[in-house]
Design an enzyme around this catalytic site. Structure first.
Site, PDB file in Angstrom:
ATOM      1  CG  HIS A 191      37.347  -3.568  30.134  1.00 23.39           C
ATOM      2  ND1 HIS A 191      38.638  -3.549  29.662  1.00 23.39           N
ATOM      3  CD2 HIS A 191      36.875  -4.809  29.885  1.00 23.39           C
ATOM      4  CE1 HIS A 191      38.941  -4.726  29.145  1.00 23.39           C
ATOM      5  NE2 HIS A 191      37.890  -5.515  29.277  1.00 23.39           N
TER       6      HIS A 191
ATOM      7  CG  HIS B  61      34.018  -7.999  32.144  1.00 17.69           C
ATOM      8  ND1 HIS B  61      33.547  -8.217  30.876  1.00 17.69           N
ATOM      9  CD2 HIS B  61      35.369  -7.902  32.040  1.00 17.69           C
ATOM     10  CE1 HIS B  61      34.568  -8.267  30.034  1.00 17.69           C
ATOM     11  NE2 HIS B  61      35.683  -8.073  30.721  1.00 17.69           N
TER      12      HIS B  61
END
Length: 129
Positions: A92, A94
């Protein structure tokens, strides 16, 4: 199965701001600042650099599109990018609206916005995509 895979499958609700066949972007429920988005591949891969080149490039380009919308929806100097990868074993990125470097400090206390505030933030970002 990670929490992010459960979001992809619909088992866990999320404030999704963008989605394609391979990628999804949704609001962090405990953001550093409002407008903090997580961008993931739908395929569960723990480490970003274990991704195949085509998927990695696609994720980066998808994140770029989302970041542009975040910057308009939450006016800031830049949208910071961080890949830490220790909290959830699912790649992931950010995307964090920032006006100063402290906006990217993961050690600081996170915000606890209401579901209504998150829904409003998601609508603002979606409107700019």
């Amino acid at each position: 199965m990670t929490i992010f895979s459960k979001i992809v499958s619909g088992e866990i609700p999320a404030h999704i701001v963008a989605e394609t066949t391979d990628f999804m972007a949704f609001l962090d429920v405990n953001p550093l600042v409002m407008g903090h988005v997580l961008v993931i591949p739908k395929k569960e891969i723990d480490y970003i650099f274990d991704m195949e080149d085509e998927l990695y490039t696609g994720l980066t380009l998808f994140a770029k599109q989302v970041a542009k919308a975040v910057k308009i929806a939450f006016p800031c100097k830049k949208v910071g990018v961080a890949v830490i990868g220790l909290e959830v074993p699912h790649t992931h990125i950010h995307l964090i609206p920032m006006n100063n470097v402290s906006d990217m400090n993961f050690a600081k206390e996170k915000l606890k916005p209401s579901q209504e505030e998150l829904a409003e933030a998601a609508i603002k970002i979606k409107a700019k995509l």
